[in-house]
Every structure is written in structure tokens, then in C-alpha cells.
Design a protein around this motif. Structure first.
Motif, PDB file in Angstrom:
ATOM      1  N   HIS A  44       0.814  -1.216   0.000  1.00  0.00           N
ATOM      2  CA  HIS A  44       0.000   0.000   0.000  1.00  0.00           C
ATOM      3  C   HIS A  44       0.847   1.265   0.000  1.00  0.00           C
ATOM      4  O   HIS A  44       0.510   2.256  -0.670  1.00  0.00           O
ATOM      5  CB  HIS A  44      -0.949  -0.010   1.202  1.00  0.00           C
ATOM      6  CG  HIS A  44      -1.999  -1.069   1.113  1.00  0.00           C
ATOM      7  ND1 HIS A  44      -2.928  -1.294   2.096  1.00  0.00           N
ATOM      8  CD2 HIS A  44      -2.263  -1.989   0.149  1.00  0.00           C
ATOM      9  CE1 HIS A  44      -3.720  -2.290   1.750  1.00  0.00           C
ATOM     10  NE2 HIS A  44      -3.326  -2.727   0.575  1.00  0.00           N
TER      11      HIS A  44
ATOM     12  N   ARG B  45      -5.459   5.422   2.027  1.00  0.00           N
ATOM     13  CA  ARG B  45      -6.785   4.976   2.468  1.00  0.00           C
ATOM     14  C   ARG B  45      -7.637   4.564   1.268  1.00  0.00           C
ATOM     15  O   ARG B  45      -8.439   3.624   1.363  1.00  0.00           O
ATOM     16  CB  ARG B  45      -7.469   6.080   3.279  1.00  0.00           C
ATOM     17  CG  ARG B  45      -6.846   6.303   4.668  1.00  0.00           C
ATOM     18  CD  ARG B  45      -7.743   7.158   5.532  1.00  0.00           C
ATOM     19  NE  ARG B  45      -7.829   8.525   5.034  1.00  0.00           N
ATOM     20  CZ  ARG B  45      -6.982   9.507   5.371  1.00  0.00           C
ATOM     21  NH1 ARG B  45      -5.995   9.266   6.227  1.00  0.00           N
ATOM     22  NH2 ARG B  45      -7.135  10.723   4.891  1.00  0.00           N
ATOM     23  N   ARG B  46      -7.462   5.259   0.134  1.00  0.00           N
ATOM     24  CA  ARG B  46      -8.195   4.887  -1.077  1.00  0.00           C
ATOM     25  C   ARG B  46      -7.780   3.496  -1.552  1.00  0.00           C
ATOM     26  O   ARG B  46      -8.611   2.685  -1.962  1.00  0.00           O
ATOM     27  CB  ARG B  46      -7.950   5.920  -2.180  1.00  0.00           C
ATOM     28  CG  ARG B  46      -8.700   7.226  -1.976  1.00  0.00           C
ATOM     29  CD  ARG B  46      -8.204   8.302  -2.924  1.00  0.00           C
ATOM     30  NE  ARG B  46      -8.299   7.894  -4.319  1.00  0.00           N
ATOM     31  CZ  ARG B  46      -7.724   8.571  -5.321  1.00  0.00           C
ATOM     32  NH1 ARG B  46      -6.997   9.654  -5.059  1.00  0.00           N
ATOM     33  NH2 ARG B  46      -7.878   8.158  -6.568  1.00  0.00           N
TER      34      ARG B  46
ATOM     35  N   GLU C 248      -6.595   1.120   0.351  1.00  0.00           N
ATOM     36  CA  GLU C 248      -7.130   0.164   1.321  1.00  0.00           C
ATOM     37  C   GLU C 248      -8.611  -0.086   1.101  1.00  0.00           C
ATOM     38  O   GLU C 248      -9.082  -1.229   1.213  1.00  0.00           O
ATOM     39  CB  GLU C 248      -6.873   0.682   2.740  1.00  0.00           C
ATOM     40  CG  GLU C 248      -5.391   0.686   3.121  1.00  0.00           C
ATOM     41  CD  GLU C 248      -5.134   1.405   4.430  1.00  0.00           C
ATOM     42  OE1 GLU C 248      -6.063   2.111   4.910  1.00  0.00           O
ATOM     43  OE2 GLU C 248      -4.022   1.277   4.968  1.00  0.00           O
ATOM     44  N   ARG C 249      -9.375   0.960   0.769  1.00  0.00           N
ATOM     45  CA  ARG C 249     -10.806   0.787   0.511  1.00  0.00           C
ATOM     46  C   ARG C 249     -11.028  -0.053  -0.743  1.00  0.00           C
ATOM     47  O   ARG C 249     -11.933  -0.893  -0.791  1.00  0.00           O
ATOM     48  CB  ARG C 249     -11.486   2.151   0.361  1.00  0.00           C
ATOM     49  CG  ARG C 249     -11.658   2.899   1.674  1.00  0.00           C
ATOM     50  CD  ARG C 249     -12.673   4.027   1.513  1.00  0.00           C
ATOM     51  NE  ARG C 249     -12.234   5.022   0.533  1.00  0.00           N
ATOM     52  CZ  ARG C 249     -11.500   6.084   0.832  1.00  0.00           C
ATOM     53  NH1 ARG C 249     -11.112   6.302   2.094  1.00  0.00           N
ATOM     54  NH2 ARG C 249     -11.148   6.952  -0.105  1.00  0.00           N
ATOM     55  N   GLY C 250     -10.197   0.187  -1.764  1.00  0.00           N
ATOM     56  CA  GLY C 250     -10.338  -0.578  -2.997  1.00  0.00           C
ATOM     57  C   GLY C 250     -10.071  -2.056  -2.790  1.00  0.00           C
ATOM     58  O   GLY C 250     -10.849  -2.913  -3.219  1.00  0.00           O
TER      59      GLY C 250
ATOM     60  N   GLY D 180     -10.231  -3.603  -0.023  1.00  0.00           N
ATOM     61  CA  GLY D 180     -11.169  -4.149   0.956  1.00  0.00           C
ATOM     62  C   GLY D 180     -12.598  -4.234   0.468  1.00  0.00           C
ATOM     63  O   GLY D 180     -13.479  -4.677   1.215  1.00  0.00           O
ATOM     64  N   ASP D 181     -12.871  -3.819  -0.770  1.00  0.00           N
ATOM     65  CA  ASP D 181     -14.240  -3.827  -1.300  1.00  0.00           C
ATOM     66  C   ASP D 181     -14.725  -5.265  -1.488  1.00  0.00           C
ATOM     67  O   ASP D 181     -14.258  -5.985  -2.374  1.00  0.00           O
ATOM     68  CB  ASP D 181     -14.270  -3.082  -2.640  1.00  0.00           C
ATOM     69  CG  ASP D 181     -15.697  -2.852  -3.139  1.00  0.00           C
ATOM     70  OD1 ASP D 181     -16.636  -3.473  -2.582  1.00  0.00           O
ATOM     71  OD2 ASP D 181     -15.877  -2.057  -4.075  1.00  0.00           O
TER      72      ASP D 181
END
Length: 327
Positions: A9, A27-28, A30-32, A34-35
Motif C-alpha cells: 500500500h 486509504r483509497r 485500502e478501501r479498494g 477491501g471492497d
């Protein structure tokens, strides 16, 4: 991921577009990753658009590594094109060591839903992937097999090694008649490697086809190598959760496939140099990555046509030059 050539990351964040802070970009990422909507079926649908029509050889294998004290173990089934196995479906095992029969059957079943058995030239696999229930499942699914078996496998009352004990390196031989292998009537083809190892393959193909097809099993090792230390450094991911690891693997496969496709196209127009020892100077994925990263970073005029190329099925070497873009 293509420009960073990494899955970490912190390494990915500076390559994200926009004027946000590095922390916000992280964070973007990580969100991607983690989707939870990004299931294997989503990745499979995207990858299948890149597979040309026709029948193809499938290869099954497993790759594993450790990140700190966390073991990573992935079972991968893919299609063999241009010396590489393009992963289609995969499963992150929650244990170390070999996969079990039911996991293999589940993985094959997932692919058969959208990649029908009529498109399978056959399946090649190493000694890990044997067993009566497994062999029977493949036959009933309409999938031809070329699977290496162990030397102590029983063939008509004798160990397999006893039938071929005198075979020399480079020779190929088969039984006079088919034998019962794990409850299935199959031919057994044998050879001996230059290192002296006896190679025994239970197969539904003739001798020559078996030799040619099984040699292509090595393509999956080339893929794993270029996904890991020689490419996207997959081993650097800290995702130990099986579902998260499967999503990361899906992103890496898509990025790698883009590089492979550009590498194939580029080599059709400007072949890779062959060095004195007979090997290519650079692999197809690395060759494509060079060109694609340069175009992405500097906005070359060829970028729109390259991006269009990446919406089309891959054009395998030997099937004519792509007409999508000029060099």
C-alpha cells in the motif's frame, strides 16, 4: 499497480492520481482492496473478455509463500497462452500444504459455469493433484487429463516405476494397453528427465500429445514468478485474510495480464532479442510493462490505442499481427 510494480500500500499510494495527501491515497488503496463486492466472479468476468475464442489447455497448480509468520497459499487454475498460464479462478487456502479434492472440484466447477468443457483442450497438473474421486470428477465433467503420478502408483498390480525402470533420459514410452489408474482406465506415458527423475503421466491423450501438452505445465511457474519477485512483488502483500488475499491476487492478475498483452503485441511488431545462450533478453510481461508504464507516465500519443487494445482478446504469438494499433 502497473506503474508501481508493487502491491504494498505504501508503494502504491504515490502512484494514485489527484492532489490528495499520500495518507488519503493510501486509504483509497485500502478501501479498494477491501471492497467485498470484488469477488472472484467479477475478476473472472473481466479476464474472460481477454481470452480468444477456441479451445485452450488449462493448468492447475498452487503457489505459496510466507509473510512474517503468516503462510499464504493459493490454488490457481488458468489457461495456457504464449508460455504463460493466465489465472482464471483461484482459492486462498486457510492452511499450509496441499489442496484437498473437494476444493479442486469446487474450483473447476466455478470455471465450468462460464468456460464450458468444450473449450478445454485438457487439464495438466503435477503429482499433488491425484486421487480416484478427482480423476472420476474430471472424466464426468468431460475434461481430458494429463496428470503426473507418483512412482509408487499401482498399475495392474505393479508399482509404476517397475514398468519403466529401464527407460533412459530423453526416451518416451507408454504401456502396451491402458491401465487402471486411481480407478480410471487411462494410458500412462513415461520419460526420464536429464537429471534422471522418472516422469509418469496418466493421460487421455496419445503419447506425443501428452508430451507436448505436459511440457506446457511449466508455464504456470513462469506466471507465478512474474507475479512475484520478477514482477509485482506479490509476496510483499500483508493480506493474510483469505478473501482479502484473493482480491489482491485478482488486482495483480489484471495488471499483469495488461502487461502480458502489450508485450505480446509489441513483440509481434518488434521481436524481443535472443541472447547468445538462446534465451530471450526479457520476458513478455516485462517487455509490455516497459512500454505501457512509459505511455501511462508520459501520456504518449499511443496511449488511447493501447488502452483500446486492452479491451480486446489477446492475440497469441503465431496467429498474425494485431491490427488494432500500429507500431
Amino acid at each position: 499497480m502497473i506503474t508501481a510494480q508493487n502491491v504494498n500500500h505504501l508503494k502504491l499510494s504515490p502512484h494514485m492520481p489527484g492532489n490528495s495527501s499520500v495518507e488519503a491515497k493510501k486509504r483509497r488503496v485500502e478501501r479498494g482492496v477491501g471492497d467485498q463486492q470484488l469477488t472472484m466472479r467479477v475478476f473472472l468476468a473481466l479476464i474472460l473478455t481477454r481470452i480468444p475464442p477456441g479451445t485452450w489447455l488449462l493448468s492447475l497448480d498452487r503457489t505459496n509463500w510466507e509473510y512474517g509468520e503468516s503462510p499464504m497459499n493459493l490454488l490457481v487454475l488458468g489457461v495456457v497462452i504464449d508460455g504463460y498460464t493466465i489465472p482464471l479462478v483461484w482459492d486462498a487456502l486457510d492452511h499450509t500444504g496441499n489442496s484437498d479434492t473437494h476444493t479442486r472440484m469446487w474450483l473447476v466447477s466455478q470455471l465450468l459455469r462460464v468456460f464450458l468443457a468444450s473449450r478445454w483442450r485438457g487439464l495438466v497438473a503435477d503429482r499433488e493433484f491425484i486421487g480416484a474421486e478427482w480423476f472420476r470428477f474430471l472424466r464426468r465433467s468431460g475434461i481430458k487429463r494429463a496428470v503426473r503420478v507418483k512412482k509408487n502408483t499401482q498399475l495392474d498390480g505393479l508399482r509404476a516405476s517397475e514398468w519403466f525402470d529401464d527407460i533412459a533420459p530423453g526416451q518416451y514410452r507408454c504401456l502396451a494397453e491402458k491401465a487402471c489408474v486411481f480407478g480410471e482406465v487411462m494410458q500412462v506415458v513415461a520419460t526420464r528427465s536429464p537429471a534422471g527423475d522418472l516422469v509418469l503421466i496418466a493421460t487421455d491423450f496419445n503419447v506425443w500429445d501428452t508430451v507436448v501438452l505436459y511440457r506446457r505445465r511449466w508455464s504456470v511457474e513462469c506466471t507465478f514468478s512474474s507475479l512475484k519477485s520478477r514482477g509485482f512483488d506479490l509476496e510483499r502483500t500483508g493480506m493474510s485474510d483469505p478473501q482479502a488475499l484473493e482480491r489482491v491476487f485478482g488486482f495483480v492478475v489484471l495488471a499483469w495480464l495488461n502487461c502480458l498483452q502489450i508485450g505480446v503485441w509489441r513483440s509481434q511488431h518488434k521481436p524481443i532479442k535472443t541472447l547468445k545462450h538462446g534465451r530471450k533478453a526479457i520476458s513478455l510481461p516485462a517487455y509490455g510493462a516497459q512500454y505501457l508504464i512509459d505511455a501511462l507516465r508520459w501520456g504518449h500519443e499511443t496511449l488511447p490505442t493501447l488502452l483500446f487494445l486492452l479491451t480486446q482478446p489477446i492475440s497469441p504469438l503465431g496467429q498474425g499481427k494485431s491490427r488494432v494499433v500500429g507500431y
